[in-house]
Design a protein around this motif. Structure first.
Motif, PDB file in Angstrom:
ATOM      1  N   LEU A 222       0.831  -1.207   0.000  1.00 51.60           N
ATOM      2  CA  LEU A 222       0.000   0.000   0.000  1.00 51.60           C
ATOM      3  C   LEU A 222       0.866   1.256   0.000  1.00 51.60           C
ATOM      4  CD1 LEU A 222      -1.856  -2.348   1.132  1.00 51.60           C
ATOM      5  CD2 LEU A 222      -3.107  -0.549   2.324  1.00 51.60           C
ATOM      6  N   SER A 223       1.881   1.290   0.864  1.00 52.57           N
ATOM      7  CA  SER A 223       2.727   2.483   0.950  1.00 52.57           C
ATOM      8  C   SER A 223       3.545   2.660  -0.323  1.00 52.57           C
ATOM      9  CB  SER A 223       3.658   2.385   2.163  1.00 52.57           C
ATOM     10  OG  SER A 223       4.549   1.289   2.039  1.00 52.57           O
ATOM     11  N   GLN A 226       1.399   4.296  -2.905  1.00 55.09           N
ATOM     12  CA  GLN A 226       1.271   5.738  -2.658  1.00 55.09           C
ATOM     13  C   GLN A 226       2.526   6.489  -3.095  1.00 55.09           C
ATOM     14  OE1 GLN A 226       0.380   5.552   1.504  1.00 55.09           O
ATOM     15  NE2 GLN A 226      -1.718   4.821   1.166  1.00 55.09           N
ATOM     16  N   ARG A 227       3.675   5.861  -2.868  1.00 53.97           N
ATOM     17  CA  ARG A 227       4.932   6.491  -3.310  1.00 53.97           C
ATOM     18  C   ARG A 227       5.014   6.507  -4.827  1.00 53.97           C
ATOM     19  NH1 ARG A 227       9.361   3.261   0.001  1.00 53.97           N
ATOM     20  NH2 ARG A 227      10.778   4.479  -1.337  1.00 53.97           N
ATOM     21  N   HIS A 229       2.479   6.682  -6.823  1.00 59.68           N
ATOM     22  CA  HIS A 229       1.508   7.704  -7.211  1.00 59.68           C
ATOM     23  C   HIS A 229       2.127   9.107  -7.167  1.00 59.68           C
ATOM     24  CE1 HIS A 229      -2.117  10.162  -7.245  1.00 59.68           C
ATOM     25  NE2 HIS A 229      -1.838  10.606  -6.034  1.00 59.68           N
ATOM     26  N   ASN A 230       3.024   9.334  -6.202  1.00 57.38           N
ATOM     27  CA  ASN A 230       3.624  10.661  -6.016  1.00 57.38           C
ATOM     28  C   ASN A 230       4.917  10.859  -6.807  1.00 57.38           C
ATOM     29  OD1 ASN A 230       1.655  11.622  -4.164  1.00 57.38           O
ATOM     30  ND2 ASN A 230       2.618  10.454  -2.514  1.00 57.38           N
ATOM     31  N   GLU A 252      -4.090  -1.030  -3.657  1.00 55.60           N
ATOM     32  CA  GLU A 252      -4.055   0.388  -3.316  1.00 55.60           C
ATOM     33  C   GLU A 252      -4.075   1.268  -4.559  1.00 55.60           C
ATOM     34  OE1 GLU A 252      -3.956   3.819  -0.862  1.00 55.60           O
ATOM     35  OE2 GLU A 252      -4.599   1.721  -0.623  1.00 55.60           O
ATOM     36  N   ASN A 255      -7.534   1.844  -5.505  1.00 54.37           N
ATOM     37  CA  ASN A 255      -8.152   2.854  -4.645  1.00 54.37           C
ATOM     38  C   ASN A 255      -7.762   4.267  -5.063  1.00 54.37           C
ATOM     39  OD1 ASN A 255      -9.419   0.939  -3.023  1.00 54.37           O
ATOM     40  ND2 ASN A 255      -7.716   0.831  -1.558  1.00 54.37           N
ATOM     41  N   LEU A 256      -6.565   4.390  -5.642  1.00 55.80           N
ATOM     42  CA  LEU A 256      -6.082   5.698  -6.076  1.00 55.80           C
ATOM     43  C   LEU A 256      -6.546   6.057  -7.483  1.00 55.80           C
ATOM     44  CD1 LEU A 256      -2.419   5.428  -4.698  1.00 55.80           C
ATOM     45  CD2 LEU A 256      -4.238   6.914  -3.820  1.00 55.80           C
TER      46      LEU A 256
END
Length: 327
Positions: A222-223, A226-227, A229-230, A252, A255-256
């Motif tokens: 998940l983390s 997110q990384r 994604h950024n 994840e 979800n994004l």
């Protein structure tokens, strides 16, 4: 207290016949077996396993040590228990929760003759602390370790990971992210070498931002999503050291608002059940045979036998997360 001699007298058979019925080893006719079982029931006899273990010097039990549930555990444990049962051994599972003291307690079970041997799936202590316990019984692991005292059933992660990267390249992917395990592990170091060799051979540029390290497996997919994604320069493919983290990454990303494999291709490693359920392209590196070979080593050491180990092969399993990409 009822003894084995009392059972023999009641059944009108020899003491050795009763012993063979109890142990399950050696031939006993069906008629004699039924006589012994009837006598045991009539006399309410229960074998004194502790006394028998002390006398024989063995428990017929192997310890299986892990931090807790991780994705490959089910496959590995099932295979390990299956072959142990074939050779009349029991398996006791110890979850340590990464607690070093609990791990030492499990190792001490061999020291105090409550286990014959031990398999380590995941460890908390350093190998130099674990190694001395091998004087009390054989120890095996699937971790890559260069030791004369602990057996390792590892496969070559360098060639397996290089195969993953070559496959991604052949499918049209050029910017590839890498999710690796603990940096201290020899398998991780082998993968890093595969990454370096791959980029040099293919003459591809590389961004340090494309490497992620994961020590715990817990929620790190998940983390990492997110990384990703950024990231300013996103990769078009991600290669994972284990399927469970790859699955968390995919979940994840959804979800994004992303879609796999349309936005990013994913390849895992393990060929575990979760990869099959989520249709993840992955690498099968013979987990079942790693488990079998680990038990075979322990069995051979305990019984002075030379049962041959199983040959291990690395295979790529194609599913849906790495489609052919047009360049």
């Amino acid at each position: 207290m009822t003894t084995i001699i009392d059972v023999a007298k009641q059944a009108q058979v020899s003491k050795s016949t009763v012993s063979r019925v109890i142990s399950g080893n050696g031939y006993v006719s069906q008629e004699s077996r039924e006589k012994v079982l009837d006598a045991m029931e009539a006399l309410a006899y229960s074998p004194n396993l502790i006394a028998r273990n002390l006398q024989s010097g063995e428990t017929k039990t192997i310890g299986f040590l892990a931090h807790g549930f991780i994705d490959p555990l089910g496959i590995f444990l099932e295979s390990f228990i299956s072959i142990a049962k074939k050779y009349n051994y029991y398996v006791t599972l110890y979850f340590t929760g990464s607690d070093k003291k609990k791990e030492i307690e499990a190792l001490n079970q061999m020291k105090y003759k409550q286990l014959d041997g031990l398999f380590i799936l995941t460890r908390a202590n350093k190998w130099e602390i674990i190694e001395p316990y091998s004087i009390y019984g054989p120890i095996a692991t699937w971790h890559r370790i260069d030791s004369e005292r602990i057996y390792s059933s590892y496969v070559d992660h360098y060639s397996g990971y290089l195969r993953s990267l070559d496959y991604l390249f052949q499918r049209g992917y050029r910017s590839i992210g890498h999710v690796l395990g603990n940096y201290e592990n020899l398998n991780t170091k082998a993968r890093i070498k595969a990454i370096d060799d791959f980029h040099q051979t293919k003459n591809l540029s590389f961004n340090d931002e494309w490497i992620f390290y994961d020590k715990s497996r817990l929620d790190n997919g998940l983390s990492i999503a997110q990384r990703w994604h950024n990231m300013t320069e996103k990769t078009d493919a991600m290669a994972f050291y284990t399927d469970s983290v790859a699955a968390g990454f995919i979940s994840e990303l959804q979800n994004l608002g992303y879609s796999v494999p349309e936005d990013v291709a994913v390849i895992g490693f393990d060929n575990s059940e979760i990869s099959r359920l989520m249709h993840i392209t992955t690498v099968d590196y013979s987990i079942k045979r790693q488990a079998e070979n680990s038990f075979i080593y322990i069995h051979n050491q305990l019984n002075q036998e030379k049962i041959p180990e199983q040959e291990m092969n690395v295979k790529l399993i194609e599913r849906q997360t790495v489609p052919l990409r047009k360049l």
